[in-house]
Motif scaffolding. Structure first.
Motif, PDB file in Angstrom:
ATOM      1  N   HIS A 356      61.901 103.817 113.113  1.00 54.69           N
ATOM      2  CA  HIS A 356      62.895 104.226 112.118  1.00 54.69           C
ATOM      3  C   HIS A 356      63.323 103.007 111.326  1.00 54.69           C
ATOM      4  O   HIS A 356      63.592 101.946 111.891  1.00 54.69           O
ATOM      5  CB  HIS A 356      64.113 104.864 112.785  1.00 54.69           C
ATOM      6  N   ALA A 357      63.409 103.152 110.020  1.00 49.51           N
ATOM      7  CA  ALA A 357      63.816 102.054 109.145  1.00 49.51           C
ATOM      8  C   ALA A 357      65.077 102.425 108.377  1.00 49.51           C
ATOM      9  O   ALA A 357      65.183 103.530 107.827  1.00 49.51           O
ATOM     10  CB  ALA A 357      62.701 101.700 108.164  1.00 49.51           C
ATOM     11  N   THR A 358      66.023 101.504 108.360  1.00 51.52           N
ATOM     12  CA  THR A 358      67.130 101.562 107.422  1.00 51.52           C
ATOM     13  C   THR A 358      66.813 100.568 106.317  1.00 51.52           C
ATOM     14  O   THR A 358      66.565  99.388 106.581  1.00 51.52           O
ATOM     15  CB  THR A 358      68.460 101.203 108.082  1.00 51.52           C
ATOM     16  N   VAL A 359      66.791 101.041 105.073  1.00 53.22           N
ATOM     17  CA  VAL A 359      66.424 100.217 103.927  1.00 53.22           C
ATOM     18  C   VAL A 359      67.608 100.196 102.970  1.00 53.22           C
ATOM     19  O   VAL A 359      68.088 101.246 102.534  1.00 53.22           O
ATOM     20  CB  VAL A 359      65.179 100.773 103.212  1.00 53.22           C
ATOM     21  N   GLN A 360      68.076  98.991 102.642  1.00 52.02           N
ATOM     22  CA  GLN A 360      69.171  98.856 101.680  1.00 52.02           C
ATOM     23  C   GLN A 360      68.667  98.124 100.440  1.00 52.02           C
ATOM     24  O   GLN A 360      68.118  97.024 100.532  1.00 52.02           O
ATOM     25  CB  GLN A 360      70.358  98.103 102.274  1.00 52.02           C
ATOM     26  N   MET A 361      68.859  98.731  99.292  1.00 54.93           N
ATOM     27  CA  MET A 361      68.460  98.136  98.029  1.00 54.93           C
ATOM     28  C   MET A 361      69.491  97.089  97.605  1.00 54.93           C
ATOM     29  O   MET A 361      70.602  97.035  98.128  1.00 54.93           O
ATOM     30  CB  MET A 361      68.313  99.230  96.979  1.00 54.93           C
ATOM     31  N   PRO A 362      69.150  96.248  96.624  1.00 50.60           N
ATOM     32  CA  PRO A 362      70.086  95.202  96.205  1.00 50.60           C
ATOM     33  C   PRO A 362      71.456  95.721  95.763  1.00 50.60           C
ATOM     34  O   PRO A 362      72.457  95.019  95.912  1.00 50.60           O
ATOM     35  CB  PRO A 362      69.347  94.522  95.045  1.00 50.60           C
ATOM     36  N   ASP A 363      71.512  96.948  95.222  1.00 52.93           N
ATOM     37  CA  ASP A 363      72.796  97.489  94.767  1.00 52.93           C
ATOM     38  C   ASP A 363      73.562  98.198  95.881  1.00 52.93           C
ATOM     39  O   ASP A 363      74.628  98.767  95.632  1.00 52.93           O
ATOM     40  CB  ASP A 363      72.588  98.450  93.599  1.00 52.93           C
ATOM     41  N   GLY A 364      73.023  98.194  97.111  1.00 52.20           N
ATOM     42  CA  GLY A 364      73.701  98.825  98.244  1.00 52.20           C
ATOM     43  C   GLY A 364      73.218 100.220  98.564  1.00 52.20           C
ATOM     44  O   GLY A 364      73.575 100.770  99.612  1.00 52.20           O
ATOM     45  N   THR A 365      72.413 100.819  97.694  1.00 52.22           N
ATOM     46  CA  THR A 365      71.860 102.140  97.978  1.00 52.22           C
ATOM     47  C   THR A 365      71.032 102.070  99.261  1.00 52.22           C
ATOM     48  O   THR A 365      70.199 101.181  99.423  1.00 52.22           O
ATOM     49  CB  THR A 365      70.971 102.624  96.818  1.00 52.22           C
ATOM     50  N   THR A 366      71.277 103.014 100.170  1.00 49.92           N
ATOM     51  CA  THR A 366      70.707 102.934 101.518  1.00 49.92           C
ATOM     52  C   THR A 366      69.888 104.173 101.836  1.00 49.92           C
ATOM     53  O   THR A 366      70.304 105.305 101.540  1.00 49.92           O
ATOM     54  CB  THR A 366      71.825 102.765 102.564  1.00 49.92           C
ATOM     55  N   TYR A 367      68.735 103.945 102.450  1.00 51.41           N
ATOM     56  CA  TYR A 367      67.840 105.021 102.867  1.00 51.41           C
ATOM     57  C   TYR A 367      67.617 104.929 104.375  1.00 51.41           C
ATOM     58  O   TYR A 367      67.492 103.834 104.933  1.00 51.41           O
ATOM     59  CB  TYR A 367      66.490 104.898 102.158  1.00 51.41           C
ATOM     60  N   ALA A 368      67.566 106.077 105.033  1.00 52.26           N
ATOM     61  CA  ALA A 368      67.184 106.176 106.441  1.00 52.26           C
ATOM     62  C   ALA A 368      65.839 106.879 106.488  1.00 52.26           C
ATOM     63  O   ALA A 368      65.739 108.057 106.097  1.00 52.26           O
ATOM     64  CB  ALA A 368      68.237 106.949 107.227  1.00 52.26           C
ATOM     65  N   LEU A 369      64.797 106.179 106.963  1.00 50.51           N
ATOM     66  CA  LEU A 369      63.430 106.647 106.739  1.00 50.51           C
ATOM     67  C   LEU A 369      62.578 106.583 108.000  1.00 50.51           C
ATOM     68  O   LEU A 369      62.770 105.716 108.861  1.00 50.51           O
ATOM     69  CB  LEU A 369      62.763 105.757 105.674  1.00 50.51           C
TER      70      LEU A 369
END
Length: 449
Positions: A356-369
């Motif tokens: 499982h990956a938590t990915v956070q973009m530079p602007d703080g937008t977060t995905y759980a993938l």
């Protein structure tokens, strides 16, 4: 090897670029889904069975690259103790220094007071004492022939210290296998000498040494994320080499909410929410400055590092087993990828495991993938624990067309705790993310069955 180490490990075909227009096939996690309340949740949760803060990452000086970990934890609902783990990896010289120190109640650890719980007051996390130079003891020779645990005497400037020795069984019967500090006493301005005296005239040859170690994290009220100071003293378990950390951290950007929500239920647990859930967030853009003192040389250091705060019903006994890769990409993306491996049995090189990956973009937008991790060769086998760890792991995140390789910068980066060793290693990351080549700093963590 110099401070160019990390750059040299990056792909040469192209430089890292900012993430361009990209629409992943899954929506981000709404910020309203997070249960984490910052800054209140940066403070101690007194009813949590476990509560721990740890800093990890890469720091550079003029002619050195360092990896480090500073970890302070409460296991009051499990083992009933406080615990620190501190490490330094000198990447350029391929040296690793580490220590794991327990703090026993009631004199060394109070589960309600070792860290600040009141979010209206200045924040702190403290185990050990910077002034009193007695924190723990380690056995250097087990001796033989003991029928009763020998008496522990403290020789030095100070008073009130008490400790107990522990005899082994089976192959180590009659030998001293551990010495535990019960009361650190007062007034030890220097590390005392330890004397082990036979309690009944039987046995001889056992020796131990005292160590001074501590972790002190603190910040004024209102600045827990923007002006955090961490001082720590490491006394290497094998060599006795001391490493002093004097660091300051300033978070830039939003916190990193693991899983997007900051919480996962814990199976087969009963009780309140802190017993039945595990809470987890990170600060992944900590701009760090300060000093590391190693072998009488002071190194000014800087870097962008990572802090985790995890609390709740983490585990019992030896705890769960897992592999984890934290990544700080040069395009501003932060990723934490992990999977529990308690029930997987021996893991083989080339075995792809759903993770499982938590990915956070530079602007703080977060995905759980959904993701996949594939441990690869080379491996490294610890002479202390006998565990074999993976020095390279390939992480695949289909939603972002990510193919990333995390590779340890030094092989021997194990915290050796008998029965529960863990690999915690500074690493690099390189590969593809959202259609572009990227690289960055990383952390390789493995607690294997």
């Amino acid at each position: 090897m110099s401070t160019r180490t990390l750059k040299a490990l990056a792909p040469k075909a192209a430089a890292s670029k900012a993430v361009g227009p990209w629409t992943p096939p899954v929506p981000p996690i709404s910020p309203e889904a997070s249960v984490i309340d910052i800054p209140a949740d940066q403070y101690l949760h007194r009813d949590a069975p476990t509560d721990w803060w740890w800093h990890t990452g890469t720091l550079t000086s003029v002619d050195r690259t360092f990896g480090f970990e500073i970890n302070a934890a409460s296991f009051q609902g499990n083992l009933g103790i406080g615990f620190t783990q501190i490490s330094l990896t000198d990447v350029d010289n391929k040296k690793h220094y580490q220590s794991s120190t327990p703090y026993l109640p009631p004199y060394q650890f109070n589960g309600s007071e070792w860290a600040q719980f009141d979010p209206t007051r200045d924040w702190y996390v403290r185990l050990g004492n910077p002034v009193n130079c007695l924190s723990a003891m380690v056995v250097t020779q087990g001796g033989s022939g003991y029928t009763q645990p020998p008496i522990v005497n403290f020789i030095g400037k100070g008073l009130g210290a008490t400790g107990v020795s522990v005899l082994g069984s089976g192959p180590t019967q009659g030998q001293v296998v551990d010495v535990l500090l019960v009361n650190p006493g007062l007034g030890f301005t220097e590390v005392p000498r330890i004397e082990l005296v036979s309690a009944d005239g039987n046995g001889s040859g056992a020796k131990a040494r005292a160590i001074h170690s501590y972790v002190d994290m603190h910040a004024l009220w209102g600045s827990t994320l923007t002006n955090m100071r961490v001082n720590a003293l490491l006394n290497d378990a094998k060599t006795g080499t001391e490493v002093l950390f004097q660091l300051q951290f300033r978070q830039k950007g939003p916190p990193f909410i693991v899983w997007g929500t900051g919480v996962q239920p814990v199976a087969n647990k009963t009780g309140g929410h802190l017993d039945t859930n595990n809470y987890y967030y990170s600060l992944t853009r900590l701009h760090a400055t300060g000093f590391i003192t190693l072998e009488n040389r002071v190194y000014p250091v800087h870097g962008v590092t990572w802090m985790d705060h995890e609390y709740g019903g983490f585990g019992t006994g030896a705890g769960p087993k897992w592999i984890l890769q934290d990544m700080q990409l040069n395009n501003g993306v932060c990723i934490s990828n992990s999977v529990g491996v308690t029930d997987l049995g021996p893991i083989q090189p080339g075995q792809e495991i759903k993770s499982h990956a938590t990915v956070q973009m530079p602007d703080g937008t977060t995905y759980a993938l959904d993701s996949f991790v594939r441990p690869e060769r080379p491996t490294w086998t610890s002479k202390d624990s006998g565990k074999t760890y993976f020095m390279k792991l390939h992480v695949r995140i289909p939603a972002f067309e990510a193919e990333l390789t995390v590779e340890s910068l030094v092989e021997h980066q194990e915290f050796f705790v008998p029965g529960n060793p863990v690999y915690e290693g500074v690493a690099s990351v390189y590969g593809m993310f959202a259609g572009t080549i990227t690289s960055g700093t990383a952390w390789n963590e493995q607690a294997l069955p």
